[in-house]
Design a protein around this motif. Sequence first.
Motif: not given
Length: 400
Positions: A84, A108, A111-112, A233, A265, A275, A277
């Motif tokens: 990302s 992190f 976020c994953g 992201t 991630s 991350a 993507n």
Amino acid sequence: MTSRSGSTGSTGSTGSTGHAVLAGVVCGLVGFTSSFAVVLTGLRAVGASPEQAASGLLVLCVTMGLGCVLFSWRLRMPITMAWSTPGAALLAAATVPAGGFASAVGAFVVCGVLLALCGLLRPLERLVESIPTPLASAMLAGVLLTLCVAPFRAVVASPAAIAPVMLTWLVLVAVARRWAVVGALVAALVVMAVQGVFGRLDLATAAPSIVAVAPTWHATTLLAVAVPLFIVTMTSQNIPGTAVLASFGYRPGMRAPLLYTGGASAVGALGGAHAINLAAISAALAAGPEAHPDRSRRWVAGVACGFAYLAFGPLAGIVTAAARSAPPGLIETIAGLALLGTFAGAAASALGDASSREAGAVTLVVAASGVTVAGIGAAFWGLVAGVLVLVALRLDHRRR
């Protein structure tokens, strides 16, 4: 799968397959060299040590390389993945959170998990898609603005080191735009060689290794890092990446890629990675007709791109060591030049619609301000401010 142009066996020749492999390698080369500086800058900004930053870069290369190979081979589509870059830019504009890098790693992981949940829960994906595009773009533009001014500040402070890099970039923008950032990186390497940087590197300590980081959880860090990282992201990479593939006739669906990128991630965060993507801008290099005239054979480019990323993984330690020893401002210059195009696109999207222009402008300037309130960074507050202004604008429109 049948080629859109109706091409048959002749397009699957050895020469064309070799061209697809070359296109994939170029995709990986451009993807890595054009933005690794942004990744290293971002990880270091949130508290990563040089060893942790190198570990994060290694994990990113491995997870996105495996994703490219797995999905391209399995689906027979040129599915390319990337780290990302907007997320790394977001980190680069941040400060070390409370709890240090371990707290950032916790963000992190979250976020994953959110990325993976978007693949499992369609309502969550719809919620992300409902975020007004101008505001999401404005938040990204505000974050990028602070990074994009770095080259121009650096050239004033260190003209001998920075000017050759910027001049090379400018010339290549005119004659070979796709290679402008790569050319700037080559110029930076020449500057480093002239200044004797490589002779001072301790290659014995540059061997690739994964440094495990135990995550910690802080509410302010989750709001300041995890939520904006997830938003940029999804809105700047995954959703546009799907659109790029669809424009070339490929529809892999969002579920499986989101499950993989989100899961990778979350697990990769424990090694310092922020991350991964679906690739967006670089995706066209492997999915377009330049990769292969037969659309059904372009998956080879996706596999080649994955192997290129895997090959870059072992270089993470050397790359990080060289970046740490570079002249002041040089790595920030590469990162800023690499992000200028992304900033221009985000700013145009943020301010293009007259009905939401003021809301986009407020989001952009607040996100660029660098203010921190209650331990939460400017990107989050920029989005909040923009939503409030957008609501006010719509109420005014209804009243009128």
